[in-house]
Design a protein around this motif. Structure first.
Motif, mmCIF file in Angstrom:
data_model
loop_
_atom_site.group_PDB
_atom_site.id
_atom_site.type_symbol
_atom_site.label_atom_id
_atom_site.label_comp_id
_atom_site.label_asym_id
_atom_site.label_seq_id
_atom_site.Cartn_x
_atom_site.Cartn_y
_atom_site.Cartn_z
ATOM 1 N N GLN A 5 46.088 24.438 56.363
ATOM 2 C CA GLN A 5 46.394 24.816 54.789
ATOM 3 C C GLN A 5 46.339 26.354 54.469
ATOM 4 O O GLN A 5 45.463 27.246 55.081
ATOM 5 N N VAL A 6 47.382 26.677 53.837
ATOM 6 C CA VAL A 6 47.754 28.074 53.623
ATOM 7 C C VAL A 6 46.907 28.478 52.454
ATOM 8 O O VAL A 6 46.895 27.785 51.251
ATOM 9 N N GLN A 7 46.192 29.736 52.396
ATOM 10 C CA GLN A 7 45.432 30.094 51.508
ATOM 11 C C GLN A 7 45.207 31.418 51.509
ATOM 12 O O GLN A 7 45.391 32.288 52.558
ATOM 13 N N LEU A 8 44.674 32.098 50.092
ATOM 14 C CA LEU A 8 44.382 33.209 50.002
ATOM 15 C C LEU A 8 42.945 33.373 49.617
ATOM 16 O O LEU A 8 42.621 32.625 48.951
ATOM 17 N N VAL A 9 42.177 34.026 50.437
ATOM 18 C CA VAL A 9 40.516 34.185 50.034
ATOM 19 C C VAL A 9 40.161 35.562 49.936
ATOM 20 O O VAL A 9 40.448 36.567 50.635
ATOM 21 N N GLU A 10 39.700 35.849 48.681
ATOM 22 C CA GLU A 10 39.119 37.164 48.109
ATOM 23 C C GLU A 10 37.734 37.405 48.640
ATOM 24 O O GLU A 10 37.026 36.336 48.610
ATOM 25 N N SER A 11 37.411 38.594 48.572
ATOM 26 C CA SER A 11 35.948 39.064 48.821
ATOM 27 C C SER A 11 35.733 40.256 48.345
ATOM 28 O O SER A 11 36.507 41.025 48.318
ATOM 29 N N GLY A 12 34.721 40.823 48.325
ATOM 30 C CA GLY A 12 34.009 42.216 48.055
ATOM 31 C C GLY A 12 33.777 42.419 46.486
ATOM 32 O O GLY A 12 33.345 43.613 46.109
ATOM 33 N N GLY A 13 33.816 41.307 45.824
ATOM 34 C CA GLY A 13 33.536 41.693 44.439
ATOM 35 C C GLY A 13 31.898 41.704 44.214
ATOM 36 O O GLY A 13 31.154 41.648 45.336
ATOM 37 N N GLY A 14 31.451 42.150 43.084
ATOM 38 C CA GLY A 14 30.050 42.269 42.734
ATOM 39 C C GLY A 14 29.583 43.157 41.372
ATOM 40 O O GLY A 14 30.560 43.449 40.618
ATOM 41 N N LEU A 15 28.325 43.452 41.447
ATOM 42 C CA LEU A 15 28.011 44.405 40.268
ATOM 43 C C LEU A 15 27.870 45.726 40.928
ATOM 44 O O LEU A 15 27.175 45.847 41.789
ATOM 45 N N VAL A 16 28.431 46.717 40.099
ATOM 46 C CA VAL A 16 28.340 48.194 40.591
ATOM 47 C C VAL A 16 28.061 48.829 38.975
ATOM 48 O O VAL A 16 28.536 48.442 38.057
ATOM 49 N N GLN A 17 27.623 50.077 39.303
ATOM 50 C CA GLN A 17 27.120 50.905 37.917
ATOM 51 C C GLN A 17 28.613 51.817 37.856
ATOM 52 O O GLN A 17 29.404 51.989 38.724
ATOM 53 N N ALA A 18 28.767 52.298 36.576
ATOM 54 C CA ALA A 18 29.625 52.978 36.075
ATOM 55 C C ALA A 18 29.868 54.165 37.191
ATOM 56 O O ALA A 18 28.754 54.760 37.425
ATOM 57 N N GLY A 19 31.067 54.506 37.709
ATOM 58 C CA GLY A 19 31.215 55.714 38.587
ATOM 59 C C GLY A 19 31.230 54.995 40.228
ATOM 60 O O GLY A 19 31.474 56.083 40.925
ATOM 61 N N GLY A 20 31.078 53.702 40.102
ATOM 62 C CA GLY A 20 30.837 53.506 41.671
ATOM 63 C C GLY A 20 32.016 52.940 42.065
ATOM 64 O O GLY A 20 33.098 52.949 41.376
ATOM 65 N N SER A 21 31.936 52.460 43.288
ATOM 66 C CA SER A 21 33.118 51.869 43.866
ATOM 67 C C SER A 21 32.866 50.651 44.636
ATOM 68 O O SER A 21 31.902 50.224 44.791
ATOM 69 N N LEU A 22 33.996 49.698 44.658
ATOM 70 C CA LEU A 22 34.012 48.574 45.373
ATOM 71 C C LEU A 22 35.275 48.523 46.127
ATOM 72 O O LEU A 22 36.451 49.015 45.797
ATOM 73 N N ARG A 23 35.147 47.616 47.270
ATOM 74 C CA ARG A 23 36.689 47.309 47.818
ATOM 75 C C ARG A 23 36.907 45.799 47.929
ATOM 76 O O ARG A 23 35.877 45.159 48.543
ATOM 77 N N LEU A 24 37.933 45.506 47.476
ATOM 78 C CA LEU A 24 38.189 43.926 47.566
ATOM 79 C C LEU A 24 39.095 43.745 48.560
ATOM 80 O O LEU A 24 39.946 44.612 49.047
ATOM 81 N N SER A 25 38.904 42.754 49.349
ATOM 82 C CA SER A 25 39.813 42.122 50.350
ATOM 83 C C SER A 25 40.577 40.693 49.872
ATOM 84 O O SER A 25 39.857 39.951 49.255
#
Length: 121
Positions: free
Chosen positions: A1-21
């Motif tokens: 099955q062909v699919q896209l799966v995201e990860s890396g979200g969450g809760l962060v304070q203003a000024g912070g960083s996140l990396r989504l995949s």
């Protein structure tokens, strides 16, 4: 099955960083353009960033300088590095990619399930 799966979200304070995949899986012959969209409550889905198969990039004005989109073709994965996050970046982030299938050699647009990003003030 062909699919896209995201990860890396969450809760962060203003000024912070996140990396989504965004990982593509299944019988994929090639991956064309990849993009990240986001949708905040009560708002329409909007394009955040896009990267072509040749590596060319475009960004929404609201995220220029702060966000960076990239891709790893060998691992069939796209990324969105988000820096200097603001409360207004809070949304569900969706990955989109044009995938050419091994079986048919036809290209279709696929969406991931979305990942929540919440930025607290």
């Amino acid at each position: 099955q062909v699919q896209l799966v995201e990860s890396g979200g969450g809760l962060v304070q203003a000024g912070g960083s996140l990396r989504l995949s965004c990982a593509a899986s299944g019988s994929i012959f090639s991956i064309g353009a990849m993009a990240w969209y986001r949708q905040a409550p009560g708002k329409q889905r909007e394009l955040v960033a896009r990267i072509g198969s040749n590596g060319s990039t475009t960004y929404a004005d609201s995220v220029k300088v702060r966000f960076a989109i990239s891709r790893d073709n060998a691992n069939k994965t796209g990324y969105l590095q988000m820096n200097s996050l603001k409360p207004e970046d809070t949304a569900v982030y969706y990955c989109n990619a044009f995938l050419t299938l091994v079986t048919t050699r036809l290209t279709y647009s696929y969406w991931g399930q979305g990942t929540q990003v919440t930025v607290s003030s």
